[in-house]
Write an enzyme that holds these catalytic residues in place. Structure first.
Site, PDB file in Angstrom:
ATOM      1  N   GLU A   1       5.163   4.795  14.199  1.00  0.00           N
ATOM      2  CA  GLU A   1       3.919   3.904  14.953  1.00  0.00           C
ATOM      3  C   GLU A   1       3.636   2.941  14.003  1.00  0.00           C
ATOM      4  O   GLU A   1       3.124   3.045  12.992  1.00  0.00           O
ATOM      5  CB  GLU A   1       2.925   4.849  14.988  1.00  0.00           C
ATOM      6  CG  GLU A   1       2.968   6.032  15.640  1.00  0.00           C
ATOM      7  CD  GLU A   1       3.295   5.991  17.221  1.00  0.00           C
ATOM      8  OE1 GLU A   1       3.005   4.954  17.941  1.00  0.00           O
ATOM      9  OE2 GLU A   1       4.037   6.986  17.578  1.00  0.00           O
TER      10      GLU A   1
ATOM     11  N   CYS B   1      -4.814  -0.414  15.638  1.00  0.00           N
ATOM     12  CA  CYS B   1      -3.211  -0.638  15.788  1.00  0.00           C
ATOM     13  C   CYS B   1      -3.343  -0.995  17.443  1.00  0.00           C
ATOM     14  O   CYS B   1      -2.561  -1.827  18.252  1.00  0.00           O
ATOM     15  CB  CYS B   1      -2.377   0.558  15.757  1.00  0.00           C
ATOM     16  SG  CYS B   1      -2.916   2.080  16.402  1.00  0.00           S
TER      17      CYS B   1
HETATM   18  P1  NAP Z   1       1.129   0.283   5.222  1.00  0.00           P
HETATM   19  O1  NAP Z   1       0.808  -0.506   4.099  1.00  0.00           O
HETATM   20  O2  NAP Z   1       2.474   0.350   5.826  1.00  0.00           O
HETATM   21  O3  NAP Z   1       1.021   1.826   4.793  1.00  0.00           O
HETATM   22  C1  NAP Z   1       1.195   3.108   5.447  1.00  0.00           C
HETATM   23  C2  NAP Z   1       1.422   4.180   4.638  1.00  0.00           C
HETATM   24  O4  NAP Z   1       2.711   4.134   4.026  1.00  0.00           O
HETATM   25  C3  NAP Z   1       0.452   4.465   3.553  1.00  0.00           C
HETATM   26  O5  NAP Z   1       0.276   5.840   3.529  1.00  0.00           O
HETATM   27  C4  NAP Z   1       1.216   3.981   2.171  1.00  0.00           C
HETATM   28  O6  NAP Z   1       0.867   4.567   1.116  1.00  0.00           O
HETATM   29  C5  NAP Z   1       2.676   4.580   2.602  1.00  0.00           C
HETATM   30  N1  NAP Z   1       3.682   3.926   2.098  1.00  0.00           N
HETATM   31  C6  NAP Z   1       3.689   2.618   1.413  1.00  0.00           C
HETATM   32  N2  NAP Z   1       4.957   2.643   0.936  1.00  0.00           N
HETATM   33  C7  NAP Z   1       5.722   3.767   0.976  1.00  0.00           C
HETATM   34  C8  NAP Z   1       7.116   4.127   0.783  1.00  0.00           C
HETATM   35  N3  NAP Z   1       7.966   3.264   0.083  1.00  0.00           N
HETATM   36  N4  NAP Z   1       7.560   5.447   1.192  1.00  0.00           N
HETATM   37  C9  NAP Z   1       6.653   6.074   1.642  1.00  0.00           C
HETATM   38  N5  NAP Z   1       5.141   5.775   1.956  1.00  0.00           N
HETATM   39  C10 NAP Z   1       4.766   4.489   1.670  1.00  0.00           C
HETATM   40  O7  NAP Z   1      -0.018   0.247   6.432  1.00  0.00           O
HETATM   41  P2  NAP Z   1      -1.552   0.206   6.176  1.00  0.00           P
HETATM   42  O8  NAP Z   1      -1.728  -1.141   5.682  1.00  0.00           O
HETATM   43  O9  NAP Z   1      -1.758   1.476   5.571  1.00  0.00           O
HETATM   44  O10 NAP Z   1      -2.049   0.427   7.596  1.00  0.00           O
HETATM   45  C11 NAP Z   1      -1.905  -0.850   8.445  1.00  0.00           C
HETATM   46  C12 NAP Z   1      -0.774  -1.187   9.428  1.00  0.00           C
HETATM   47  O11 NAP Z   1      -0.597   0.078  10.134  1.00  0.00           O
HETATM   48  C13 NAP Z   1      -1.084  -2.006  10.527  1.00  0.00           C
HETATM   49  O12 NAP Z   1       0.162  -2.867  10.723  1.00  0.00           O
HETATM   50  C14 NAP Z   1      -1.156  -1.449  11.849  1.00  0.00           C
HETATM   51  O13 NAP Z   1      -0.676  -1.917  12.880  1.00  0.00           O
HETATM   52  C15 NAP Z   1      -0.437  -0.161  11.662  1.00  0.00           C
HETATM   53  N6  NAP Z   1      -0.724   0.937  12.425  1.00  0.00           N
HETATM   54  C16 NAP Z   1      -0.335   1.406  13.521  1.00  0.00           C
HETATM   55  C17 NAP Z   1      -0.708   2.535  14.136  1.00  0.00           C
HETATM   56  C18 NAP Z   1      -0.108   2.937  15.312  1.00  0.00           C
HETATM   57  O14 NAP Z   1      -0.402   4.286  15.852  1.00  0.00           O
HETATM   58  N7  NAP Z   1       0.987   2.366  15.955  1.00  0.00           N
HETATM   59  C19 NAP Z   1      -1.796   3.141  13.826  1.00  0.00           C
HETATM   60  C20 NAP Z   1      -2.501   2.653  12.784  1.00  0.00           C
HETATM   61  C21 NAP Z   1      -2.085   1.406  11.980  1.00  0.00           C
HETATM   62  P3  NAP Z   1      -0.276   3.758   0.349  1.00  0.00           P
HETATM   63  O15 NAP Z   1      -1.385   3.510   0.786  1.00  0.00           O
HETATM   64  O16 NAP Z   1      -0.418   4.758  -0.978  1.00  0.00           O
HETATM   65  O17 NAP Z   1       0.683   2.525  -0.228  1.00  0.00           O
END
Ligand code: NAP
Length: 533
Positions: free
Chosen positions: A277, A316
């Protein structure tokens, strides 16, 4: 995304021991709460900048933690009927609901949410757990599901085939985004538990205090069988390297991180099931039949303003692109600005505040970069005042008359309180093609009372979106708006949105179950599966 790291023996060391109400967050692995190791990451209140919690990388043996979940939690959950798993979900929903006020406070301090935004996340968590509890109760005493009826193989009436759905034998690894620490964790876990899989949840670090507090409440209920739940706070470390063919990953976050997850060599080597997602440039479309001032027009304005401001635009599903017929573009902008001008930005603890800060400084910097890019492609038509101290971003509305050519508007998700109005001719095929310019989204909203225009638009948008919200006069006051994700409806979208699908009632369980066709003698099959036809 993650803020600065503290030295192990500095301010953070003191704070982790509980000075001033600050908590050192712990993981829950192998049925125990464990302290992390290594440097501390301070997590700050985005309104005041004060440290509210600290996190350290888990430092635990994650291969062993996964094995414990597989070997201990898996059999216990699979051994329960759906109704038994449902009873767990019901108890966990009650635990979240019972601590609602405390959780709202944690959400405000660690994520900068207003009371209303915190409730959206926390009530979303308990409501989704409860919805899956109700579904589970309806599935009764079975431990697996039948998919459709038995069918004769070739022309035989005796030799038949029945599709069955059984829980997978691995761990459901859930990686969540920062914006919904409660709902994101609960909605994924509810579905996996009901399907019969143990869960290892990894919340986004920056807002993990709320996820940790909910995890504590869940563990304290005593309802979760040993190994059914693990929580990993801080970075994922080598977690993904230990996944095997029966494990699942459900990821929510940015597209770039999703690419790294999908490309992990263990995931690739074992064809680990992955659901993504990701980002989405959701659209709101005003039909050419809708007159300014009508109920349908007002619904369009209300939904867009709610989406731009709720959770400071960090949803999102928030509307990012607003397509309006050129003939009413000025009226639409005026109506949006009129409503937006009444929005109050400030301290999320104050009752009158509508929009709080974004979740942290890194997020603020990222939104500001996005706004700078938008400024080059579109004209700002409104901006709110926002406090200078704290991680505030002034909510803003942009307009561009460049249609398809405004590349930034269609391609860059600015994850904050911002949207862009893009006029179009009023033609349905043109607006479908403009929407598709986003490369696939979670939700599209259409506002029209003319089925002859809206029908082809809705069906034309469908291949590009996981959900379509069609607003019209007769339902103008009955809808929660496009930004609310419901347990009974699928959530996810093609292409840029990640290509995933979650929730949707029973549909959500399929990700955590193996569909197998069993071919056999009808009589024998009946004995094992119950009636096959
Ligand atoms: P993110 O930076 O991509 O992080 C998402 C998750 O991935 C966090 O738990 C992060 O941990 C983890 N992560 C980072 N690097 C990783 C790796 N190499 N291996 C495994 N896990 C890893 O996203 P975010 O800033 O938290 O969220 C914002 C984004 O999420 C926006 O683009 C939004 O559109 C999207 N979103 C989508 C939905 C949907 O349902 N489609 C819902 C909500 C949000 P850390 O925090 O420890 O780095």
């Amino acid at each position: 995304m993650v803020p600065e790291v503290m030295n192990g023996d500095g301010e953070g060391e003191r704070l982790a021991r509980g000075v001033g109400g600050i908590v050192g967050l712990r993981s829950y692995l192998e049925g125990k709460w464990v302290d992390g190791t290594g440097p501390e990451i301070p997590l700050r209140d985005p309104t005041s900048g004060e440290v509210v919690a600290t996190v350290r990388a888990a430092g635990a043996d994650l291969a062993r933690a996964l094995a414990f979940a597989r070997e201990s939690g898996g059999p216990r959950l699979r051994g329960m009927p759906f109704a038994g798993r449902a009873a767990i979900l019901e108890g966990l929903a009650a635990a979240v609901h019972g601590a609602r006020d405390e959780l709202i406070d944690v959400s405000r301090r660690s994520g900068g949410t207003t009371r209303s935004d915190a409730k959206f996340d926390i009530d979303g968590a308990s409501a989704t757990l409860q919805a899956y509890a109700v579904l589970g109760r309806s599935l009764g005493e079975r431990t697996f599901l039948l998919d459709g009826d038995a069918e004769g193989v070739l022309r035989s009436k005796r030799f038949v085939a029945q599709h069955v759905l059984v829980p997978r034998r691995g761990v459901a690894v859930h990686i969540n985004a920062f914006n919904f620490p409660a709902w994101g964790m609960a909605e994924k876990a509810a579905v996996a538990w009901l399907a019969g899989m143990p869960v290892l949840s990894k919340p986004a670090t920056s807002t993990s205090p709320l996820a940790v507090r909910i995890a504590e409440l869940w563990v304290d209920t005593g309802l979760l069988p040993e190994g059914a739940f693990s929580l990993l706070v801080g970075p994922a470390g080598d977690l993904l390297d230990h996944l095997g063919p029966q494990d699942n990953v459900a990821f929510t976050g940015g597209s770039e991180t999703a690419r790294q997850v999908r490309g992990n060599p263990s995931i690739v080597a074992h064809n680990v099931r992955v659901n993504v997602e990701a980002d989405s440039l959701n659209v709101s479309i005003l039909g050419p039949d809708v007159s300014p001032g009508s109920d349908t027009f007002q619904m369009f304005v209300n939904d867009a303003v709610r989406d731009l401001t709720q959770k400071a635009g960090q949803k999102c599903t928030a509307v990012r692109r607003i397509f309006v017929p050129t003939a009413v573009a000025d009226d639409a902008v005026d109506a949006l600005v009129d409503r937006l001008s009444r929005v109050r930005v400030g301290d999320p603890a104050a009752r009158e505040t509508d929009v709080g800060p974004v979740a942290n400084e890194a997020q603020r910097a990222s939104v500001e970069q996005g706004l700078a890019a938008l400024e080059r492609a579109a004209v700002r038509v409104w901006r709110a005042d926002a406090p200078e101290r704290g991680s505030f971003v002034p909510p803003s509305l942009y307009r561009t008359d460049a249609g398809r050519d405004a590349a930034v508007v269609h391609e860059r998700e600015v994850f904050g309180p911002v949207a862009t109005v893009v006029p179009y001719s009023g033609a349905g095929d043109e607006v479908v093609s403009l929407a598709a310019r986003g490369g696939g989204g979670l939700v599209a909203s259409v506002y029209s009372d003319d089925p002859a225009w809206a029908g082809p638009v809705v069906l034309g948008l469908a291949p590009w979106h996981g959900r379509i919200h069609w607003g019209s006069q007769k339902v103008h006051d009955q809808s929660p708006g496009p930004g609310t994700v419901l347990a009974t409806l699928v959530h996810g979208g093609p292409g840029r949105a990640g290509g995933g699908e979650e929730l949707g009632g029973l549909r959500g369980l399929m990700f955590y179950m193996q569909r197998t066709a069993v071919q056999a003698d009808r009589g024998l099959l009946d004995r094992v599966l119950g009636a096959t036809s």
